[in-house]
Write an enzyme that holds these catalytic residues in place. Structure first.
Site, PDB file in Angstrom:
ATOM      1  N   SER A   1       0.825  -1.206   0.000  1.00 30.57           N
ATOM      2  CA  SER A   1       0.000   0.000   0.000  1.00 30.57           C
ATOM      3  C   SER A   1       0.857   1.254   0.000  1.00 30.57           C
ATOM      4  O   SER A   1       0.353   2.346  -0.250  1.00 30.57           O
ATOM      5  CB  SER A   1      -0.850   0.057   1.268  1.00 30.57           C
TER       6      SER A   1
ATOM      7  N   HIS B   1      -1.206  -2.466  -6.992  1.00 32.04           N
ATOM      8  CA  HIS B   1      -1.930  -2.186  -5.752  1.00 32.04           C
ATOM      9  C   HIS B   1      -3.435  -2.304  -5.981  1.00 32.04           C
ATOM     10  O   HIS B   1      -4.068  -1.400  -6.522  1.00 32.04           O
ATOM     11  CB  HIS B   1      -1.524  -0.776  -5.277  1.00 32.04           C
TER      12      HIS B   1
ATOM     13  N   GLU C   1      -3.876   0.251  -8.876  1.00 36.04           N
ATOM     14  CA  GLU C   1      -2.848   1.269  -9.074  1.00 36.04           C
ATOM     15  C   GLU C   1      -1.559   0.559  -9.521  1.00 36.04           C
ATOM     16  O   GLU C   1      -1.140  -0.407  -8.878  1.00 36.04           O
ATOM     17  CB  GLU C   1      -2.628   1.963  -7.717  1.00 36.04           C
TER      18      GLU C   1
ATOM     19  N   ASN D   1      -3.462   6.081  -1.522  1.00 31.07           N
ATOM     20  CA  ASN D   1      -3.338   6.173  -0.061  1.00 31.07           C
ATOM     21  C   ASN D   1      -2.817   7.519   0.410  1.00 31.07           C
ATOM     22  O   ASN D   1      -3.045   7.906   1.555  1.00 31.07           O
ATOM     23  CB  ASN D   1      -2.499   5.015   0.471  1.00 31.07           C
TER      24      ASN D   1
HETATM   25  N1  LIG Z   1      -6.167  -4.527   3.670  1.00 29.87           N
HETATM   26  C1  LIG Z   1      -6.348  -3.707   2.664  1.00 29.87           C
HETATM   27  O1  LIG Z   1      -7.426  -3.112   2.485  1.00 29.87           O
HETATM   28  C2  LIG Z   1      -5.233  -3.493   1.667  1.00 29.87           C
HETATM   29  C3  LIG Z   1      -5.530  -2.803   0.473  1.00 29.87           C
HETATM   30  C4  LIG Z   1      -4.530  -2.680  -0.497  1.00 29.87           C
HETATM   31  C5  LIG Z   1      -3.268  -3.208  -0.252  1.00 29.87           C
HETATM   32  N2  LIG Z   1      -3.008  -3.866   0.933  1.00 29.87           N
HETATM   33  C6  LIG Z   1      -1.669  -4.434   1.107  1.00 29.87           C
HETATM   34  O2  LIG Z   1      -1.753  -5.831   0.853  1.00 29.87           O
HETATM   35  C7  LIG Z   1      -0.774  -6.534   1.648  1.00 29.87           C
HETATM   36  C8  LIG Z   1      -1.476  -7.585   2.471  1.00 29.87           C
HETATM   37  O3  LIG Z   1      -2.387  -6.935   3.337  1.00 29.87           O
HETATM   38  P1  LIG Z   1      -3.585  -7.736   4.018  1.00 29.87           P
HETATM   39  O4  LIG Z   1      -4.505  -6.711   4.538  1.00 29.87           O
HETATM   40  O5  LIG Z   1      -4.094  -8.797   3.116  1.00 29.87           O
HETATM   41  O6  LIG Z   1      -2.795  -8.421   5.246  1.00 29.87           O
HETATM   42  P2  LIG Z   1      -3.271  -9.623   6.167  1.00 29.87           P
HETATM   43  O7  LIG Z   1      -2.611  -9.407   7.481  1.00 29.87           O
HETATM   44  O8  LIG Z   1      -4.752  -9.807   6.118  1.00 29.87           O
HETATM   45  O9  LIG Z   1      -2.639 -10.914   5.441  1.00 29.87           O
HETATM   46  C9  LIG Z   1      -1.278 -11.142   5.284  1.00 29.87           C
HETATM   47  C10 LIG Z   1      -1.091 -12.656   5.095  1.00 29.87           C
HETATM   48  O10 LIG Z   1       0.265 -12.867   4.692  1.00 29.87           O
HETATM   49  C11 LIG Z   1       0.706 -14.053   5.329  1.00 29.87           C
HETATM   50  N3  LIG Z   1       2.170 -14.076   5.295  1.00 29.87           N
HETATM   51  C12 LIG Z   1       3.038 -13.354   6.029  1.00 29.87           C
HETATM   52  N4  LIG Z   1       4.317 -13.654   5.654  1.00 29.87           N
HETATM   53  C13 LIG Z   1       4.220 -14.573   4.645  1.00 29.87           C
HETATM   54  C14 LIG Z   1       5.154 -15.256   3.822  1.00 29.87           C
HETATM   55  N5  LIG Z   1       6.461 -15.049   3.951  1.00 29.87           N
HETATM   56  N6  LIG Z   1       4.668 -16.123   2.900  1.00 29.87           N
HETATM   57  C15 LIG Z   1       3.351 -16.324   2.745  1.00 29.87           C
HETATM   58  N7  LIG Z   1       2.416 -15.699   3.497  1.00 29.87           N
HETATM   59  C16 LIG Z   1       2.844 -14.832   4.428  1.00 29.87           C
HETATM   60  C17 LIG Z   1       0.078 -13.999   6.712  1.00 29.87           C
HETATM   61  O11 LIG Z   1       0.058 -15.287   7.296  1.00 29.87           O
HETATM   62  C18 LIG Z   1      -1.322 -13.465   6.384  1.00 29.87           C
HETATM   63  O12 LIG Z   1      -2.221 -14.514   6.102  1.00 29.87           O
HETATM   64  C19 LIG Z   1      -0.050  -5.474   2.462  1.00 29.87           C
HETATM   65  O13 LIG Z   1       1.109  -5.099   1.784  1.00 29.87           O
HETATM   66  C20 LIG Z   1      -1.071  -4.328   2.497  1.00 29.87           C
HETATM   67  O14 LIG Z   1      -0.477  -3.062   2.676  1.00 29.87           O
HETATM   68  C21 LIG Z   1      -3.959  -4.020   1.883  1.00 29.87           C
END
Ligand SMILES: NC(=O)c1ccc[n+]([C@@H]2O[C@H](COP(=O)([O-])OP(=O)(O)OC[C@H]3O[C@@H](n4cnc5c(N)ncnc54)[C@H](O)[C@@H]3O)[C@@H](O)[C@H]2O)c1
Length: 307
Positions: free
Chosen positions: A129, A150, A162, A200
């Site tokens: 993000s 993104h 994005e 963001n």
């Molecule tokens: N939540 C949102 O609305 C949103 C929107 C856009 C982008 N993002 C980005 O997306 C990414 C993920 O966010 P999220 O909200 O899904 O997080 P989340 O915490 O829901 O999920 C992350 C997952 O990654 C897993 N994980 C961690 N290390 C790992 C590895 N080495 N190999 C495999 N799996 C691994 C964890 O076990 C977890 O299930 C982040 O970079 C976040 O900034 C989030």
């Protein structure tokens, strides 16, 4: 074979909020998709989330006479296109890997280094993000094959994606990734590699300010949400922060502050919530309390805190 693009097989790393949505959208678009997470529990939760979402889409299809949602056949083909694994090496033969693990630069860099050592040589994109794409790309053996992709949450429903090029991203990589975005039915928004990129940079300060408004007792969480719904938003900022994940919101605030100055500092209440382990929908408690992903009430600790 998907005839619209050279990319046929997609790997997704991380099966959380975003990874499950990305994997679903990729499989629904006809791509062979393999998802990796670190623990079987996360894989089971991620698969259940996809199955529930597909079920809702099928119900929508029936209710709208096929105008919205997906058919039973698409539900079946989506599930047939999806595979899960605990092993990174099973993603080595994919054409592109979409990384969606925790928003931590060190974790992402470690993962890209491991992929390089395992011999992965396809395209690699991060769903980060806010973290610098140029910095992240430097941890991959082929930074020219790396860029930011993104997605927006929930991925199967939100159209926007994005695209962010790092300093080393090649034209070929950009062309292949933007074609993939279009094949997944997404609308491309091109952004520069600056703190928070475009979306963001605009959106997180709004959520952070809403949390300050609650913290200063100007509005209750429900009224903060109601106020922006009256402005035409589909979801208010407090509920949205819970939905994104308060840890992710805090992390992005920190990146914005680091890159752009103290005006972007996270609300103290946001930090407190993360310290308490109240991360929002994914932990069942944030500003609201959730049951089966649905908000049932304001978190009683927040009520007490702002009384
Ligand atoms: N939540 C949102 O609305 C949103 C929107 C856009 C982008 N993002 C980005 O997306 C990414 C993920 O966010 P999220 O909200 O899904 O997080 P989340 O915490 O829901 O999920 C992350 C997952 O990654 C897993 N994980 C961690 N290390 C790992 C590895 N080495 N190999 C495999 N799996 C691994 C964890 O076990 C977890 O299930 C982040 O970079 C976040 O900034 C989030």
């Amino acid at each position: 074979m998907n005839t619209k693009t050279k990319i046929r097989k997609i790997g997704v790393i991380g099966f959380g909020v975003m990874g499950s949505g990305i994997a679903q959208a990729a499989a629904m678009s006809g791509f062979e998709t393999i998802v990796r997470d670190v623990h079987i529990d996360f894989i089971e939760i991620g698969m259940q989330k996809i199955k529930n979402s597909l079920k809702r889409l099928v119900q929508n299809y029936a209710r709208t006479g096929g105008k919205k949602g997906i058919s039973k056949e698409t539900e079946a083909s989506t599930l047939a296109n999806l595979k899960t694994t605990l092993y990174l090496k099973e993603l080595i033969e994919t054409d592109i890997i979409i990384e969606a693990i925790v928003e931590r630069q060190d974790e992402k860099a470690k993962l890209f280094d491991t992929l390089s050592k395992l011999g992965y040589s396809g395209l690699l994109v991060s769903n980060t993000s806010s973290i610098s794409i140029t910095k992240l790309g430097a941890s991959f053996k082929y930074p020219e094959r790396f860029m930011g992709m993104h997605f927006m949450n929930p991925v199967p429903l939100q159209k926007g994606v994005e695209l962010i090029r790092g300093l080393s991203t090649s034209d070929d990589t950009y062309t292949a990734v933007s074609r993939l975005a279009k094949d997944m039915g997404k609308t491309v928004i091109n952004a520069k590699d600056k703190a928070g990129f475009g979306i963001n940079r605009m959106f997180i300060p709004f959520l952070n300010e809403a949390i300050k408004v609650v913290e200063e007792e100007i509005l209750s969480p429900e009224d903060a949400d109601k106020a922006t719904i009256c402005l035409g938003h589909k979801m208010g900022p407090i509920a949205t922060a819970d939905y994104i994940g308060l840890d992710t919101v805090l992390f992005i605030c920190n990146i914005l502050e680091e890159g752009l100055g103290s005006a972007y500092k996270a609300a103290p209440l946001l930090k407190r919530m993360v310290d308490a382990g109240y991360l929002g929908v994914k932990t069942g408690k944030g500003f609201y309390v959730y049951e089966e992903g649905k908000s049932i009430n304001v978190n009683p600790d927040i009520r007490r805190f702002i009384k």
